[in-house]
Structures are given as structure tokens and as C-alpha cells.
Design a protein around this motif. Structure first.
Motif, PDB file in Angstrom:
ATOM      1  N   ALA A   1       0.827  -1.209   0.000  1.00 42.41           N
ATOM      2  CA  ALA A   1       0.000   0.000   0.000  1.00 42.41           C
ATOM      3  C   ALA A   1       0.859   1.257   0.000  1.00 42.41           C
ATOM      4  CB  ALA A   1      -0.929  -0.012   1.214  1.00 42.41           C
ATOM      5  N   THR A   2       1.932   1.249   0.786  1.00 43.31           N
ATOM      6  CA  THR A   2       2.791   2.428   0.875  1.00 43.31           C
ATOM      7  C   THR A   2       3.476   2.704  -0.453  1.00 43.31           C
ATOM      8  OG1 THR A   2       3.184   2.076   3.228  1.00 43.31           O
ATOM      9  CG2 THR A   2       4.771   3.455   2.050  1.00 43.31           C
ATOM     10  N   GLU A   3       3.937   1.674  -1.121  1.00 42.18           N
ATOM     11  CA  GLU A   3       4.619   1.870  -2.410  1.00 42.18           C
ATOM     12  C   GLU A   3       3.648   2.340  -3.481  1.00 42.18           C
ATOM     13  OE1 GLU A   3       8.292  -1.287  -2.404  1.00 42.18           O
ATOM     14  OE2 GLU A   3       6.257  -2.102  -2.331  1.00 42.18           O
ATOM     15  N   ARG A   4       2.423   1.834  -3.442  1.00 39.48           N
ATOM     16  CA  ARG A   4       1.423   2.316  -4.402  1.00 39.48           C
ATOM     17  C   ARG A   4       1.078   3.776  -4.132  1.00 39.48           C
ATOM     18  NH1 ARG A   4      -1.084  -2.600  -3.174  1.00 39.48           N
ATOM     19  NH2 ARG A   4      -2.779  -1.510  -2.069  1.00 39.48           N
ATOM     20  N   ALA A   5       0.948   4.129  -2.858  1.00 42.78           N
ATOM     21  CA  ALA A   5       0.647   5.515  -2.506  1.00 42.78           C
ATOM     22  C   ALA A   5       1.770   6.438  -2.946  1.00 42.78           C
ATOM     23  CB  ALA A   5       0.426   5.627  -0.992  1.00 42.78           C
ATOM     24  N   GLU A   6       3.003   6.010  -2.721  1.00 40.48           N
ATOM     25  CA  GLU A   6       4.142   6.842  -3.115  1.00 40.48           C
ATOM     26  C   GLU A   6       4.210   7.025  -4.623  1.00 40.48           C
ATOM     27  OE1 GLU A   6       8.933   7.278  -2.272  1.00 40.48           O
ATOM     28  OE2 GLU A   6       7.871   5.506  -1.573  1.00 40.48           O
ATOM     29  N   ALA A   7       3.937   5.964  -5.378  1.00 34.95           N
ATOM     30  CA  ALA A   7       3.948   6.057  -6.834  1.00 34.95           C
ATOM     31  C   ALA A   7       2.872   7.018  -7.323  1.00 34.95           C
ATOM     32  CB  ALA A   7       3.735   4.672  -7.450  1.00 34.95           C
ATOM     33  N   ALA A   8       1.673   6.927  -6.730  1.00 28.52           N
ATOM     34  CA  ALA A   8       0.571   7.786  -7.150  1.00 28.52           C
ATOM     35  C   ALA A   8       0.847   9.248  -6.816  1.00 28.52           C
ATOM     36  CB  ALA A   8      -0.725   7.328  -6.480  1.00 28.52           C
ATOM     37  N   VAL A   9       1.294   9.502  -5.602  1.00 30.44           N
ATOM     38  CA  VAL A   9       1.570  10.884  -5.194  1.00 30.44           C
ATOM     39  C   VAL A   9       2.683  11.482  -6.035  1.00 30.44           C
ATOM     40  CG1 VAL A   9       2.430  12.349  -3.334  1.00 30.44           C
ATOM     41  CG2 VAL A   9       0.731  10.583  -2.840  1.00 30.44           C
ATOM     42  N   THR A  10       3.730  10.711  -6.268  1.00 32.34           N
ATOM     43  CA  THR A  10       4.850  11.213  -7.076  1.00 32.34           C
ATOM     44  C   THR A  10       4.400  11.564  -8.484  1.00 32.34           C
ATOM     45  OG1 THR A  10       6.435   9.900  -5.799  1.00 32.34           O
ATOM     46  CG2 THR A  10       7.139  10.655  -7.978  1.00 32.34           C
ATOM     47  N   ALA A  11       3.577  10.715  -9.081  1.00 34.81           N
ATOM     48  CA  ALA A  11       3.076  10.983 -10.429  1.00 34.81           C
ATOM     49  C   ALA A  11       2.225  12.244 -10.454  1.00 34.81           C
ATOM     50  CB  ALA A  11       2.266   9.790 -10.933  1.00 34.81           C
ATOM     51  N   PHE A  12       1.389  12.415  -9.435  1.00 35.48           N
ATOM     52  CA  PHE A  12       0.521  13.593  -9.382  1.00 35.48           C
ATOM     53  C   PHE A  12       1.340  14.860  -9.171  1.00 35.48           C
ATOM     54  CE2 PHE A  12      -2.716  16.408  -7.520  1.00 35.48           C
ATOM     55  CZ  PHE A  12      -3.745  16.233  -8.441  1.00 35.48           C
TER      56      PHE A  12
END
Length: 205
Positions: free
Chosen positions: A94-105
Motif C-alpha cells: 500500500a505504501t509503495e502504491r501511494a508513493e507512486a501515485a503521489v509522485t506521479a501527481f
């Protein structure tokens, strides 16, 4: 009447040139809306920025509001797709998915602040965009909801997702407006913390 859309002049078709003019107008609208806000966008200003006549403006858009809405929807679609792609390519946690999404945004909204202002700030003052923003909210909330624990109550997952969209939006607006000064890395870390906590902590039924 003969169809002229597919005829070629100077190596390009009429349809190609129309599409290119539309992109010029959208790019001009993005620049004006993303730097000067809704007050800066008029048919005349857009045409001047795009170096096109009003004839070509009305070939593509019914009025100023139609252009503004098209610019907003283009940025919104880019943001949504960036989030979908980031989550799909991220590892399972979950943390890695959140980090990927936030970074992309962050890359989309802050590397080109015009897009951040169009998507997040312009709707605050433009009624047309305000209505469209409300309509787009469920699509962004759904992206977050899908990452929340299925063990949680469905209504709770929905409320959490909508609440997180609001919280994250306000963080980015404050950053873009300059009312909150925070290094990018700290902003990303805080957003990831909010998302990962929600993803890892099932709510009671």
C-alpha cells in the motif's frame, strides 16, 4: 459535395491542420488559465496567444466557456491517467502504491504549475469548472477507494476516499498558492503518509 477533409496540402490533410489548430488553442488556453486565472481567458486573448484568427477559434469551440472546459477536462484526464498508470506499475504494498501515485501527481501538477492551477484552483472561481469538478470527483475518489482495505465497510471506504481527495486537494492548493511553504519531498511524504495510513488501517463496521 466532395469530401475535402482527407485532401493533402503541403503534406498535411485538412483534418490534420484542424486538429493542430485545436491543440494550439488548447495550449493557449492552458497558458492563460494556468497563469492568469479565468479572468485572463477571453476569445481574443486565446486567439492572440495561439496566433490564430477568431474564425479558427469558432471552428473548434462554441464559445469561451467551451474552451475553458476543454482545457480543464484535458488536464483532468491527464491527471487521472497518470494516477492509474502509476498505481498499475507500482509494487504490491500500500505504501509503495501511494508513493507512486503521489509522485506521479506531483510531477504533473507541480512540474507544470499551470496544470495544477487549472485543475485545482480555477474551479474555485469559475462556475462552469466548479460544476465539472464536482462531476469528476467520484472518478478520483474511486482510485483511492480501490486501494482501501476491503475488510472495511463500503460506505466507510467511500467516505474515507472522498475525505482524502478533499484533504489532498487543499494541500496542493495551499502549495500552489504559496500560502504553505514546504519542500516537495516533505509534501510527497506527508501525502503518502495520509494515503498509506488509510490503506493499512481497516475501519470498524
Amino acid at each position: 459535395m466532395a469530401d475535402t477533409a482527407g485532401r493533402t496540402w503541403g503534406g498535411t490533410t485538412l483534418s490534420d491542420r484542424r486538429a493542430a489548430r485545436r491543440e494550439q488553442l488548447l495550449a493557449a488556453g492552458l497558458d492563460l488559465l494556468g497563469t492568469g486565472g479565468t479572468a485572463a481567458v477571453s476569445v481574443r486573448a486565446v486567439c492572440r496567444k495561439a496566433k490564430l484568427t477568431e474564425r479558427y477559434f469558432y471552428e473548434n469551440f462554441a464559445d469561451r466557456e467551451a474552451l475553458v472546459l476543454a482545457v480543464y477536462e484535458q488536464v483532468g484526464a491527464q491527471a487521472h491517467q497518470a494516477l492509474v498508470d502509476a498505481v498499475a506499475a507500482a509494487p504490491a504494498s500500500a505504501t509503495e502504491r501511494a508513493e507512486a501515485a503521489v509522485t506521479a501527481f506531483v510531477e504533473l501538477m507541480l512540474d507544470d504549475p499551470r496544470k495544477g492551477r487549472v485543475l485545482l484552483i480555477a474551479p474555485l472561481t469559475d462556475p462552469t469548472l466548479s460544476r465539472r469538478g464536482v462531476e469528476l470527483l467520484p472518478a478520483f475518489a474511486a482510485l483511492i477507494r480501490e486501494q482501501l482495505p476491503t475488510s472495511a465497510d463500503e460506505l466507510d471506504r467511500e467516505m474515507t476516499a472522498v475525505g482524502l481527495v478533499g484533504a489532498l486537494t487543499n494541500l496542493f492548493v495551499a502549495h500552489l498558492e504559496g500560502t504553505m511553504t514546504v519542500p516537495r519531498q516533505r509534501l510527497v511524504a506527508h501525502c503518502v503518509h495520509l494515503l498509506s495510513r488509510a490503506s493499512l488501517t481497516p475501519r470498524p463496521r
